[in-house]
Design a protein around this motif. Structure first.
Motif, PDB file in Angstrom:
ATOM      1  N   GLN A   1       0.809  -1.211   0.000  1.00 10.23           N
ATOM      2  CA  GLN A   1       0.000   0.000   0.000  1.00 10.23           C
ATOM      3  C   GLN A   1       0.852   1.276   0.000  1.00 10.23           C
ATOM      4  O   GLN A   1       0.322   2.384   0.036  1.00 10.23           O
ATOM      5  CB  GLN A   1      -0.935   0.011   1.212  1.00 10.23           C
ATOM      6  N   ALA A   2       2.160   1.090  -0.026  1.00 12.82           N
ATOM      7  CA  ALA A   2       3.102   2.214  -0.123  1.00 12.82           C
ATOM      8  C   ALA A   2       4.020   1.947  -1.313  1.00 12.82           C
ATOM      9  O   ALA A   2       4.177   0.795  -1.736  1.00 12.82           O
ATOM     10  CB  ALA A   2       3.917   2.335   1.165  1.00 12.82           C
ATOM     11  N   PRO A   3       4.612   2.995  -1.867  1.00 13.36           N
ATOM     12  CA  PRO A   3       5.505   2.791  -3.015  1.00 13.36           C
ATOM     13  C   PRO A   3       6.656   1.847  -2.670  1.00 13.36           C
ATOM     14  O   PRO A   3       7.199   1.897  -1.568  1.00 13.36           O
ATOM     15  CB  PRO A   3       6.033   4.195  -3.309  1.00 13.36           C
TER      16      PRO A   3
ATOM     17  N   PRO B   1      18.420   0.591  -3.322  1.00 16.09           N
ATOM     18  CA  PRO B   1      18.816  -0.510  -2.437  1.00 16.09           C
ATOM     19  C   PRO B   1      18.541  -0.183  -0.963  1.00 16.09           C
ATOM     20  O   PRO B   1      19.466   0.054  -0.177  1.00 16.09           O
ATOM     21  CB  PRO B   1      20.314  -0.665  -2.719  1.00 16.09           C
ATOM     22  N   TYR B   2      17.269  -0.120  -0.620  1.00 14.23           N
ATOM     23  CA  TYR B   2      16.865   0.141   0.762  1.00 14.23           C
ATOM     24  C   TYR B   2      15.505  -0.490   1.004  1.00 14.23           C
ATOM     25  O   TYR B   2      14.832  -0.919   0.075  1.00 14.23           O
ATOM     26  CB  TYR B   2      16.833   1.648   1.069  1.00 14.23           C
ATOM     27  N   SER B   3      15.105  -0.559   2.255  1.00  9.48           N
ATOM     28  CA  SER B   3      13.818  -1.123   2.650  1.00  9.48           C
ATOM     29  C   SER B   3      12.848   0.007   2.967  1.00  9.48           C
ATOM     30  O   SER B   3      13.272   1.089   3.373  1.00  9.48           O
ATOM     31  CB  SER B   3      13.984  -1.991   3.900  1.00  9.48           C
ATOM     32  N   GLN B   4      11.550  -0.257   2.838  1.00 13.77           N
ATOM     33  CA  GLN B   4      10.551   0.744   3.237  1.00 13.77           C
ATOM     34  C   GLN B   4      10.729   1.078   4.712  1.00 13.77           C
ATOM     35  O   GLN B   4      10.575   2.223   5.116  1.00 13.77           O
ATOM     36  CB  GLN B   4       9.142   0.235   2.987  1.00 13.77           C
ATOM     37  N   ALA B   5      11.046   0.057   5.499  1.00 18.81           N
ATOM     38  CA  ALA B   5      11.301   0.263   6.924  1.00 18.81           C
ATOM     39  C   ALA B   5      12.058  -0.939   7.466  1.00 18.81           C
ATOM     40  O   ALA B   5      12.024  -2.028   6.884  1.00 18.81           O
ATOM     41  CB  ALA B   5      10.002   0.459   7.700  1.00 18.81           C
TER      42      ALA B   5
ATOM     43  N   GLN C   1       9.591   8.859   2.344  1.00 20.70           N
ATOM     44  CA  GLN C   1       8.467   8.695   1.421  1.00 20.70           C
ATOM     45  C   GLN C   1       8.235  10.022   0.708  1.00 20.70           C
ATOM     46  O   GLN C   1       8.206  11.075   1.340  1.00 20.70           O
ATOM     47  CB  GLN C   1       7.193   8.296   2.172  1.00 20.70           C
ATOM     48  N   ILE C   2       8.112   9.929  -0.599  1.00 19.76           N
ATOM     49  CA  ILE C   2       7.725  11.084  -1.406  1.00 19.76           C
ATOM     50  C   ILE C   2       6.280  10.838  -1.852  1.00 19.76           C
ATOM     51  O   ILE C   2       5.744   9.748  -1.650  1.00 19.76           O
ATOM     52  CB  ILE C   2       8.697  11.314  -2.589  1.00 19.76           C
ATOM     53  N   PRO C   3       5.629  11.815  -2.474  1.00 15.33           N
ATOM     54  CA  PRO C   3       4.218  11.643  -2.833  1.00 15.33           C
ATOM     55  C   PRO C   3       3.985  10.767  -4.064  1.00 15.33           C
ATOM     56  O   PRO C   3       3.375  11.180  -5.052  1.00 15.33           O
ATOM     57  CB  PRO C   3       3.720  13.073  -3.033  1.00 15.33           C
ATOM     58  N   LEU C   4       4.479   9.542  -4.001  1.00 14.62           N
ATOM     59  CA  LEU C   4       4.246   8.588  -5.084  1.00 14.62           C
ATOM     60  C   LEU C   4       2.963   7.827  -4.835  1.00 14.62           C
ATOM     61  O   LEU C   4       2.697   7.400  -3.708  1.00 14.62           O
ATOM     62  CB  LEU C   4       5.387   7.573  -5.166  1.00 14.62           C
ATOM     63  N   ASP C   5       2.191   7.629  -5.881  1.00 17.57           N
ATOM     64  CA  ASP C   5       1.033   6.747  -5.837  1.00 17.57           C
ATOM     65  C   ASP C   5       1.588   5.326  -5.911  1.00 17.57           C
ATOM     66  O   ASP C   5       2.280   4.985  -6.871  1.00 17.57           O
ATOM     67  CB  ASP C   5       0.126   7.042  -7.034  1.00 17.57           C
ATOM     68  N   PRO C   6       1.305   4.483  -4.919  1.00 15.38           N
ATOM     69  CA  PRO C   6       1.889   3.147  -4.937  1.00 15.38           C
ATOM     70  C   PRO C   6       1.422   2.283  -6.110  1.00 15.38           C
ATOM     71  O   PRO C   6       2.128   1.368  -6.517  1.00 15.38           O
ATOM     72  CB  PRO C   6       1.458   2.526  -3.603  1.00 15.38           C
TER      73      PRO C   6
ATOM     74  N   LEU D   1       3.381   6.807   4.588  1.00 16.16           N
ATOM     75  CA  LEU D   1       3.963   6.504   5.893  1.00 16.16           C
ATOM     76  C   LEU D   1       3.010   5.647   6.724  1.00 16.16           C
ATOM     77  O   LEU D   1       3.431   4.684   7.383  1.00 16.16           O
ATOM     78  CB  LEU D   1       4.302   7.789   6.649  1.00 16.16           C
ATOM     79  N   GLN D   2       1.722   5.982   6.698  1.00 15.19           N
ATOM     80  CA  GLN D   2       0.725   5.224   7.451  1.00 15.19           C
ATOM     81  C   GLN D   2       0.719   3.759   7.014  1.00 15.19           C
ATOM     82  O   GLN D   2       0.663   2.860   7.854  1.00 15.19           O
ATOM     83  CB  GLN D   2      -0.670   5.833   7.269  1.00 15.19           C
ATOM     84  N   ALA D   3       0.775   3.512   5.715  1.00 16.53           N
ATOM     85  CA  ALA D   3       0.762   2.139   5.206  1.00 16.53           C
ATOM     86  C   ALA D   3       1.955   1.345   5.725  1.00 16.53           C
ATOM     87  O   ALA D   3       1.821   0.186   6.128  1.00 16.53           O
ATOM     88  CB  ALA D   3       0.743   2.144   3.673  1.00 16.53           C
ATOM     89  N   VAL D   4       3.116   1.963   5.751  1.00  5.53           N
ATOM     90  CA  VAL D   4       4.306   1.271   6.245  1.00  5.53           C
ATOM     91  C   VAL D   4       4.206   1.068   7.755  1.00  5.53           C
ATOM     92  O   VAL D   4       4.551  -0.003   8.273  1.00  5.53           O
ATOM     93  CB  VAL D   4       5.596   2.023   5.847  1.00  5.53           C
ATOM     94  N   CYS D   5       3.703   2.075   8.474  1.00  2.66           N
ATOM     95  CA  CYS D   5       3.494   1.927   9.921  1.00  2.66           C
ATOM     96  C   CYS D   5       2.572   0.750  10.212  1.00  2.66           C
ATOM     97  O   CYS D   5       2.847  -0.062  11.107  1.00  2.66           O
ATOM     98  CB  CYS D   5       2.896   3.201  10.516  1.00  2.66           C
TER      99      CYS D   5
END
Length: 127
Positions: free
Chosen positions: A10-12, A17-21, A33-38, A59-63
């Motif tokens: 639900q997030a881009p 070479p990194y993880s969302q979190a 997070q930038i304003p990308l539509d996932p 950010l909410q989706a990753v949280c």
């Protein structure tokens, strides 16, 4: 060290070479997070309010994928290409957070990925 990769569809997806979190113990370190539509991986169209809301949604989706929510964010960093947007970002932020607000820093930068105007990263503590 025990670290766990956190991912949300639900997030881009990461564009490098990194993880969302990454979760380490009860702390989750959220990548920028930038304003990308996932769904499209394109920047959302619209004014700075629309863009800021998309960043918070990402950010909410990753949280949520980590088992928390925005209310668990204790540290937020905001990167803007123009500090003139600072008051507007503050107004939008008040729609997503209540007292006590996260600790925060806002920095003006010369450029962001994909020519975005805003990016945020965060640290979240899980209860």
């Amino acid at each position: 060290m025990n670290k766990q990769k956190i991912e949300s569809s639900q997030a881009p997806q990461a564009i490098g070479p990194y993880s969302q979190a990454i979760r380490s113990g009860g702390i989750v370190y959220l990548s920028g997070q930038i304003p990308l539509d996932p769904a499209t991986m394109m920047l959302v169209e619209g004014d700075m309010t629309v863009q800021t809301r998309r960043v918070f949604a990402n950010l909410q989706a990753v949280c949520e994928a980590a088992g928390g929510g925005l209310e668990g964010i204790v540290k937020l960093t905001i990167y803007l290409t123009d500090l003139a947007h600072f008051p507007l970002v503050n107004d939008v932020m008040k729609q997503y957070f209540t007292e006590p607000y996260p600790a925060r820093v806002t920095v003006q930068v010369s450029a962001l990925p994909k020519a975005a105007q805003i990016e945020m990263d965060a640290v979240m503590v899980l209860a």
